[in-house]
Motif scaffolding. Structure first.
Motif, PDB file in Angstrom:
ATOM      1  N   GLY A  27       0.839  -1.192   0.000  1.00 33.59           N
ATOM      2  CA  GLY A  27       0.000   0.000   0.000  1.00 33.59           C
ATOM      3  C   GLY A  27       0.872   1.239   0.000  1.00 33.59           C
ATOM      4  O   GLY A  27       2.047   1.187   0.375  1.00 33.59           O
ATOM      5  N   LYS A  28       0.304   2.348  -0.434  1.00 34.22           N
ATOM      6  CA  LYS A  28       1.094   3.579  -0.475  1.00 34.22           C
ATOM      7  C   LYS A  28       0.285   4.769   0.019  1.00 34.22           C
ATOM      8  O   LYS A  28      -0.872   4.965  -0.363  1.00 34.22           O
ATOM      9  N   LEU A  29       0.914   5.538   0.882  1.00 32.93           N
ATOM     10  CA  LEU A  29       0.353   6.787   1.389  1.00 32.93           C
ATOM     11  C   LEU A  29       1.297   7.932   1.050  1.00 32.93           C
ATOM     12  O   LEU A  29       2.480   7.711   0.762  1.00 32.93           O
ATOM     13  N   LEU A  30       0.770   9.143   1.104  1.00 32.38           N
ATOM     14  CA  LEU A  30       1.616  10.320   0.915  1.00 32.38           C
ATOM     15  C   LEU A  30       1.434  11.250   2.115  1.00 32.38           C
ATOM     16  O   LEU A  30       0.744  12.268   2.032  1.00 32.38           O
ATOM     17  N   PRO A  31       2.050  10.902   3.251  1.00 28.41           N
ATOM     18  CA  PRO A  31       1.982  11.799   4.401  1.00 28.41           C
ATOM     19  C   PRO A  31       2.651  13.128   4.069  1.00 28.41           C
ATOM     20  O   PRO A  31       3.729  13.161   3.465  1.00 28.41           O
ATOM     21  N   SER A  32       1.999  14.199   4.459  1.00 29.44           N
ATOM     22  CA  SER A  32       2.429  15.534   4.074  1.00 29.44           C
ATOM     23  C   SER A  32       2.461  16.430   5.306  1.00 29.44           C
ATOM     24  O   SER A  32       1.742  16.193   6.283  1.00 29.44           O
ATOM     25  N   PHE A  33       3.268  17.476   5.230  1.00 30.78           N
ATOM     26  CA  PHE A  33       3.485  18.326   6.396  1.00 30.78           C
ATOM     27  C   PHE A  33       3.479  19.792   5.982  1.00 30.78           C
ATOM     28  O   PHE A  33       4.168  20.188   5.035  1.00 30.78           O
ATOM     29  N   PHE A  34       2.685  20.576   6.680  1.00 33.42           N
ATOM     30  CA  PHE A  34       2.691  22.026   6.544  1.00 33.42           C
ATOM     31  C   PHE A  34       3.365  22.547   7.805  1.00 33.42           C
ATOM     32  O   PHE A  34       2.882  22.316   8.921  1.00 33.42           O
ATOM     33  N   ILE A  35       4.487  23.217   7.636  1.00 35.67           N
ATOM     34  CA  ILE A  35       5.327  23.596   8.769  1.00 35.67           C
ATOM     35  C   ILE A  35       5.407  25.115   8.845  1.00 35.67           C
ATOM     36  O   ILE A  35       5.790  25.782   7.874  1.00 35.67           O
ATOM     37  N   THR A  36       5.016  25.650   9.969  1.00 33.27           N
ATOM     38  CA  THR A  36       5.091  27.098  10.160  1.00 33.27           C
ATOM     39  C   THR A  36       6.220  27.433  11.133  1.00 33.27           C
ATOM     40  O   THR A  36       6.567  26.634  12.011  1.00 33.27           O
ATOM     41  N   GLY A  37       6.770  28.614  10.967  1.00 29.96           N
ATOM     42  CA  GLY A  37       7.822  29.077  11.861  1.00 29.96           C
ATOM     43  C   GLY A  37       7.428  30.401  12.489  1.00 29.96           C
ATOM     44  O   GLY A  37       6.242  30.696  12.655  1.00 29.96           O
ATOM     45  N   ALA A  38       8.431  31.157  12.825  1.00 30.25           N
ATOM     46  CA  ALA A  38       8.218  32.515  13.327  1.00 30.25           C
ATOM     47  C   ALA A  38       9.083  33.424  12.474  1.00 30.25           C
ATOM     48  O   ALA A  38      10.309  33.335  12.516  1.00 30.25           O
ATOM     49  N   GLU A  39       8.425  34.282  11.675  1.00 28.57           N
ATOM     50  CA  GLU A  39       9.176  35.054  10.699  1.00 28.57           C
ATOM     51  C   GLU A  39      10.061  36.102  11.360  1.00 28.57           C
ATOM     52  O   GLU A  39       9.752  36.629  12.441  1.00 28.57           O
ATOM     53  N   THR A  40      11.145  36.411  10.684  1.00 26.86           N
ATOM     54  CA  THR A  40      12.078  37.436  11.159  1.00 26.86           C
ATOM     55  C   THR A  40      12.914  37.919   9.984  1.00 26.86           C
ATOM     56  O   THR A  40      13.016  37.238   8.951  1.00 26.86           O
ATOM     57  N   HIS A  41      13.490  39.082  10.117  1.00 29.71           N
ATOM     58  CA  HIS A  41      14.458  39.572   9.148  1.00 29.71           C
ATOM     59  C   HIS A  41      15.730  38.736   9.303  1.00 29.71           C
ATOM     60  O   HIS A  41      16.131  38.397  10.420  1.00 29.71           O
ATOM     61  N   VAL A  42      16.361  38.392   8.196  1.00 26.03           N
ATOM     62  CA  VAL A  42      17.538  37.518   8.288  1.00 26.03           C
ATOM     63  C   VAL A  42      18.679  38.187   9.044  1.00 26.03           C
ATOM     64  O   VAL A  42      19.595  37.509   9.534  1.00 26.03           O
ATOM     65  N   GLY A  43      18.623  39.512   9.157  1.00 26.81           N
ATOM     66  CA  GLY A  43      19.642  40.206   9.940  1.00 26.81           C
ATOM     67  C   GLY A  43      19.467  40.009  11.434  1.00 26.81           C
ATOM     68  O   GLY A  43      20.363  40.340  12.218  1.00 26.81           O
ATOM     69  N   ALA A  44      18.316  39.485  11.821  1.00 22.58           N
ATOM     70  CA  ALA A  44      18.059  39.162  13.230  1.00 22.58           C
ATOM     71  C   ALA A  44      17.572  37.715  13.284  1.00 22.58           C
ATOM     72  O   ALA A  44      16.474  37.415  13.753  1.00 22.58           O
ATOM     73  N   ALA A  45      18.424  36.824  12.793  1.00 22.46           N
ATOM     74  CA  ALA A  45      18.017  35.442  12.513  1.00 22.46           C
ATOM     75  C   ALA A  45      17.441  34.738  13.729  1.00 22.46           C
ATOM     76  O   ALA A  45      16.465  33.973  13.625  1.00 22.46           O
ATOM     77  N   PHE A  46      18.017  34.967  14.923  1.00 20.36           N
ATOM     78  CA  PHE A  46      17.598  34.215  16.100  1.00 20.36           C
ATOM     79  C   PHE A  46      16.357  34.794  16.778  1.00 20.36           C
ATOM     80  O   PHE A  46      15.907  34.290  17.798  1.00 20.36           O
ATOM     81  N   GLU A  47      15.789  35.833  16.190  1.00 25.39           N
ATOM     82  CA  GLU A  47      14.535  36.367  16.715  1.00 25.39           C
ATOM     83  C   GLU A  47      13.327  35.624  16.137  1.00 25.39           C
ATOM     84  O   GLU A  47      12.190  35.870  16.544  1.00 25.39           O
ATOM     85  N   GLY A  48      13.565  34.751  15.195  1.00 29.21           N
ATOM     86  CA  GLY A  48      12.484  33.960  14.602  1.00 29.21           C
ATOM     87  C   GLY A  48      12.954  32.536  14.355  1.00 29.21           C
ATOM     88  O   GLY A  48      14.105  32.176  14.651  1.00 29.21           O
ATOM     89  N   LEU A  49      12.066  31.726  13.830  1.00 30.02           N
ATOM     90  CA  LEU A  49      12.387  30.327  13.534  1.00 30.02           C
ATOM     91  C   LEU A  49      12.047  30.041  12.074  1.00 30.02           C
ATOM     92  O   LEU A  49      10.880  30.130  11.672  1.00 30.02           O
TER      93      LEU A  49
END
Length: 554
Positions: A227-249
């Motif tokens: 049998g075959k399934l297609l498990p799928s994932f919608f993954i959200t983070g926490a947006e941030t400016h790349v200049g403050a990378a550790f303020e988001g995920l």
């Protein structure tokens, strides 16, 4: 053997004729090959005299204009309602891998002459010069197998007095994508069952078989299928400016950890009856950012191939929830460790992260949003799904992702989350173990056929439990109960709008199914090729003996 059919030349000619028709899935070629097959079968005297035994049918609820061909022959040897279904698909994968030589993919003789001048692996070169192999798109997957069935339907159309019972041919389209062909054909099979009192006792698919490891000389036949399934994932983070990378995920970071956790993970192989599925592998991983900017992505969509032998869709969801939680925890731990290292070398003050691993299913999120927003949410989502149907560029997987993305906008808690769902068709697993009388008869018939054929063939013919590739076998029987099947619908955002499968149609037929197909290598590749002696001689005769053994009742 005195009853050995002399099938080689006729099946070879049919195979070349079918390969010569470009029938790539989701193209006009699927319509062309169906009409060609119908015309071929209609030219046989049996079907000219019994036109109601042959139909050309357009698929239902399908975006593409394509068709199935179904036919049946009623035996006259002895009155019987016992009926065997012979099935095979008419479509192929594409030919982009042939590059500028793509037109030759459908011309086996010319293609093999060209290959003699090409730089190809030595094994393929040996096959090419042996005269025992046929190269070309679809030669292996699976026009030679379909040709074997065509040979047998013609044989019994000419010799119904040798047939005790009936045989039905199903030449279906769209196996390589969404199985619309076989799912549409179920309606006709059910109708014929009622109109002609057919008692479907077995089905024989003729999809390709191949070596399972280096040096494997076995020719496999299969009871049941993976049998075959297609498990799928919608993954959200926490947006941030790349200049403050550790303020988001960055959700790409979490997705990468998830893929590392799932892909090639032997713990996700499903063992049953001594046979083991291959582990999952990623088929897509992408963020949903529409254009470039210096903000991290809001979300990521990924999906993974997942084979099963005994697990149900419900089992897989629970298993993958735990795997996703582990991956999320690893991602957050790695993030925190790297943040500490950065603070150490930069002199910045470390701030403990507040995010926690959160994994929910689409069904759980949908229930939460219905409770929170009621009809306002459900009406909005129904309209959104209807509007989304008009976006031609979205396949069912991407359609599902966009539905989840829209639903996520309604969530009040926007902390990083992994949402687990199914975004494609579930191809059910089938176990043929002898639990019913029909299964017992089919297993015995197959074993006897192999026993009769083996002394006349040099390589071992080995019976296995699960066909290891995706095929339309999955849609003739069900081994899952309704409870285990429920998550397939409840956790697929496309269900009921972009697509729907009536699994009850399958359960209504519930025909035990086996696979006896052509042997070869490099299916779906440029050097796809079929070994002739087994495919053109053994396969039709092995199939014929199973038919005779199943239909004959003492």
């Amino acid at each position: 053997m005195s009853d050995f059919l002399d099938s080689r030349e006729e099946v070879l000619a049919l195979t070349k004729q079918l390969v010569g028709i470009n029938s790539i899935v989701n193209t006009e070629g699927e319509m062309v090959i169906a009409h060609s097959l119908y015309t071929l079968l209609a030219s046989y005297p049996y079907f000219a005299n019994n036109p109601q035994h042959l139909v050309l049918e357009q698929t239902t609820d399908d975006y593409y204009d394509r068709y199935n061909v179904l036919a049946f022959v009623k035996g006259t040897k002895k009155p019987s309602n016992r009926t065997v279904i012979l099935m095979g698909h008419t479509d192929t994968v594409g030919v982009d891998d042939f590059n500028q030589l793509h037109l030759y993919a459908f011309q086996p003789d010319e293609w093999m002459e060209i290959l003699k001048e090409e730089d190809i692996p030595q094994t393929a070169r040996d096959h090419l010069h042996s005269g025992e192999w046929l190269f070309g798109r679809g030669a292996l997957d699976m026009k030679s197998g379909l040709s074997s069935h065509l040979y047998l339907i013609k044989y019994y159309a000419e010799h119904p007095e040798e047939l005790e019972g009936n045989i039905v041919l199903v030449a279906e389209c769209d196996e390589e994508d969404s199985s619309n062909g076989i799912l549409s054909a179920l309606t006709t099979l059910k109708k014929w069952k009622k109109e002609h009192q057919f008692e479907y006792v077995a089905a024989i698919n003729a999809d390709f078989v191949a070596p399972r490891y280096e040096g494997d000389q076995n020719r496999y036949v299969y009871k049941g299928t993976v049998g075959k399934l297609l498990p799928s994932f919608f993954i959200t983070g926490a947006e941030t400016h790349v200049g403050a990378a550790f303020e988001g995920l960055d959700p790409n970071f979490v997705a990468s950890e998830l893929t590392k956790q799932l892909s090639y993970n032997a713990a996700l192989c499903n063992e049953a009856y001594g046979e083991v599925t291959v582990p999952p592998v990623a088929l897509k991983q992408m963020d949903l950012k529409p254009a470039y900017d210096v903000q991290t992505a809001l979300s990521v969509f990924s999906y993974y191939n997942f084979f099963i032998h005994s697990w149900s869709p419900k089992d897989v969801l629970e298993l993958l929830r735990k795997q996703a939680e582990t991956a999320f925890q690893h991602a957050l731990q790695t993030f925190e460790n790297r943040y500490k290292e950065f603070c150490s070398i930069s002199g910045q003050r470390f701030q403990p992260i507040s995010w926690k691993p959160r994994v929910i299913t689409y069904e759980e999120m949908d229930d939460m949003l219905i409770k929170a927003h009621g009809d306002t949410y459900t009406v909005h989502m129904d309209n959104f799904k209807k509007d989304l149907l008009h976006v031609d560029t979205l396949d069912i997987r991407m359609y599902a992702a966009r539905v989840v993305e829209e639903a996520w906008k309604w969530m009040e808690d926007k902390n990083p989350t992994i949402i687990l769902f199914y975004s494609s068709l579930y191809s059910p697993r089938i176990e043929i173990t002898g639990k019913t009388k029909d299964e017992q008869v089919l297993i015995k018939a197959l074993e006897k056929a192999v026993e009769d054929i083996q002394p006349n063939y040099e390589h071992p013919i080995v019976i296995k439990n699960f066909y290891p590739y995706i095929s339309d076998m999955s849609f003739l029987a069900l081994s899952d109960d309704d409870k285990d099947l429920a998550p397939v619908a409840d956790n697929n955002p496309s269900w009921g709008s972009k697509f729907f499968v009536n699994y009850q149609d399958i359960r209504d037929l519930n025909v035990p199914v086996i696979n006896i197909g052509p042997y070869g290598v490099d299916a779906h590749k440029k050097l796809e090729r079929m070994e002739m002696t087994y495919s053109l001689e053994v396969v039709p005769n092995l199939t014929n003996k199973v038919i005779q053994n199943v239909l004959h009742k003492d």
